[in-house]
Design a protein around this motif. Sequence first.
Motif, PDB file in Angstrom:
ATOM      1  N   GLY A  14     -15.339   2.830 -22.310  1.00 33.67           N
ATOM      2  CA  GLY A  14     -16.128   1.558 -22.780  1.00 33.67           C
ATOM      3  C   GLY A  14     -15.512   0.378 -21.605  1.00 33.67           C
ATOM      4  O   GLY A  14     -14.419   0.561 -20.878  1.00 33.67           O
ATOM      5  N   GLY A  16     -15.462  -3.640 -21.393  1.00 38.07           N
ATOM      6  CA  GLY A  16     -15.679  -4.919 -22.313  1.00 38.07           C
ATOM      7  C   GLY A  16     -16.134  -6.099 -21.351  1.00 38.07           C
ATOM      8  O   GLY A  16     -15.846  -6.265 -20.016  1.00 38.07           O
ATOM      9  N   ASP A  26     -28.486  -8.886 -20.691  1.00 35.44           N
ATOM     10  CA  ASP A  26     -27.843  -7.774 -20.972  1.00 35.44           C
ATOM     11  C   ASP A  26     -28.464  -6.397 -20.259  1.00 35.44           C
ATOM     12  O   ASP A  26     -27.901  -5.712 -19.926  1.00 35.44           O
ATOM     13  CB  ASP A  26     -27.811  -7.616 -22.692  1.00 35.44           C
ATOM     14  N   TRP A  30     -26.970  -3.272 -17.821  1.00 37.82           N
ATOM     15  CA  TRP A  30     -26.983  -1.945 -18.132  1.00 37.82           C
ATOM     16  C   TRP A  30     -27.557  -0.892 -17.096  1.00 37.82           C
ATOM     17  O   TRP A  30     -27.370   0.112 -16.932  1.00 37.82           O
ATOM     18  CB  TRP A  30     -27.783  -1.624 -19.585  1.00 37.82           C
ATOM     19  N   SER A  38     -20.221   2.970 -21.551  1.00 38.12           N
ATOM     20  CA  SER A  38     -20.854   1.853 -22.647  1.00 38.12           C
ATOM     21  C   SER A  38     -20.205   0.542 -22.267  1.00 38.12           C
ATOM     22  O   SER A  38     -19.225   0.225 -22.044  1.00 38.12           O
ATOM     23  CB  SER A  38     -20.632   2.211 -24.096  1.00 38.12           C
ATOM     24  N   HIS A  40     -19.712  -3.134 -23.689  1.00 40.29           N
ATOM     25  CA  HIS A  40     -19.400  -3.746 -24.969  1.00 40.29           C
ATOM     26  C   HIS A  40     -19.298  -5.183 -24.687  1.00 40.29           C
ATOM     27  O   HIS A  40     -18.295  -5.704 -24.032  1.00 40.29           O
ATOM     28  CB  HIS A  40     -17.969  -3.329 -25.708  1.00 40.29           C
ATOM     29  N   THR A  42     -19.414  -9.358 -25.490  1.00 42.14           N
ATOM     30  CA  THR A  42     -19.273 -10.594 -26.304  1.00 42.14           C
ATOM     31  C   THR A  42     -19.689 -12.019 -25.412  1.00 42.14           C
ATOM     32  O   THR A  42     -19.270 -11.963 -24.233  1.00 42.14           O
ATOM     33  CB  THR A  42     -17.898 -10.752 -27.056  1.00 42.14           C
ATOM     34  N   LEU A  72     -12.931  -7.941 -28.031  1.00 43.67           N
ATOM     35  CA  LEU A  72     -13.406  -6.902 -27.536  1.00 43.67           C
ATOM     36  C   LEU A  72     -12.418  -5.674 -27.740  1.00 43.67           C
ATOM     37  O   LEU A  72     -13.052  -4.357 -27.873  1.00 43.67           O
ATOM     38  CB  LEU A  72     -13.463  -6.930 -26.029  1.00 43.67           C
ATOM     39  N   VAL A  75     -12.950  -2.271 -29.856  1.00 45.18           N
ATOM     40  CA  VAL A  75     -13.799  -1.128 -29.659  1.00 45.18           C
ATOM     41  C   VAL A  75     -13.053  -0.520 -28.506  1.00 45.18           C
ATOM     42  O   VAL A  75     -13.430   0.466 -27.847  1.00 45.18           O
ATOM     43  CB  VAL A  75     -15.021  -1.376 -29.246  1.00 45.18           C
ATOM     44  N   PRO A  77     -11.941  -0.977 -24.869  1.00 44.15           N
ATOM     45  CA  PRO A  77     -12.548  -0.860 -23.724  1.00 44.15           C
ATOM     46  C   PRO A  77     -11.362  -0.574 -22.858  1.00 44.15           C
ATOM     47  O   PRO A  77     -10.249  -0.820 -22.970  1.00 44.15           O
ATOM     48  CB  PRO A  77     -13.375  -2.178 -23.320  1.00 44.15           C
TER      49      PRO A  77
END
Length: 319
Positions: A14, A16, A26, A30, A38, A40, A42, A72, A75, A77
């Motif tokens: 992850g 963040g 966004d 990616w 991934s 994550h 906010t 964050l 999850v 990161p």
Amino acid sequence: MDVSFLGGPQPQRGVGVVAPFDFALDRELWRWVPDEVSLHLTRTPFVPVEVSLDLARLVSEHETLQDAVRALSAVAPEVAAYACTSGSFVGGVAGERAMCAAMTQAGELPSLTTSGALLEALREIGARRVAVVTPYTRSVTDSLEDYLGEAGITVTGRAYLGLTRHIWKVPYRDVVDMARQAVVGSPDALFISCTNLPTYDVIPQLEAELRMPVLSANQVTIWAALREIGAQAVGPYQALLDPAARRGPAGMASSSQLSGPRAVLAGPVADPEPEPEAALAGAASPGADLDPADGLDPGFGPGIGEGPFLDDSGGPSVM
């Protein structure tokens, strides 16, 4: 149907990302991320202020960033990145370092910002002289130049749009036009500022035309975050991410630096003569058969009708 034989999903690492409330790209972030990582994301809380130095200060307050990083942490990161260029350069080099320290303290994990990542990227490619493109107003663009100067980076030329909102709607063609006008004074690289300005598809095409590395805010942010966790950003034909690209067109001397209106300037640089009106539309470089903006994402629509601004006289700002 029993699908247990599939064995997935695969474990994910992850990253963040803290972004300003108006961040709209966004999907672009990616595109630089490999499958095993991934993002994550906010966002900072909404504040009713247009893009300006005041907004940059508001969205970069330590308490705001710390709250975002704590969120964050749910999850887990491996690194936290503050994806905002103006918010991370507005306080200068010391301010950027203090932001990283505040984020690290809040999340107990490595943290970085877009502006700090930019300096890392410039060191990576060995660039000390840069041309700068921004969607900002003059005052915000001045602040970026001050930040780079404090870090020992010379801005050779710049162009900006003067926008205070809806930056994510700027089409690639406007970015190309600004880039062509900003590249004066024999820079080592071009930097396209603002994480809310679309750049992914235009980077390799500008590198091919300008014959130099082209960095962008989102690119350097993701590159630095992934490097922090030992992962590799995905960006074919982008000099920062692809060593082969540095040995190709991006590493070659630009024909526009050898002749014509962007000739190499030796010694002290005098104030330039204002460029003709046609030049502000972004004439193609010598020998170019294709416009780098042709065939790119049409979803951004027509130009937004502002800029590029170069300086008060209409000519490029050369330092």
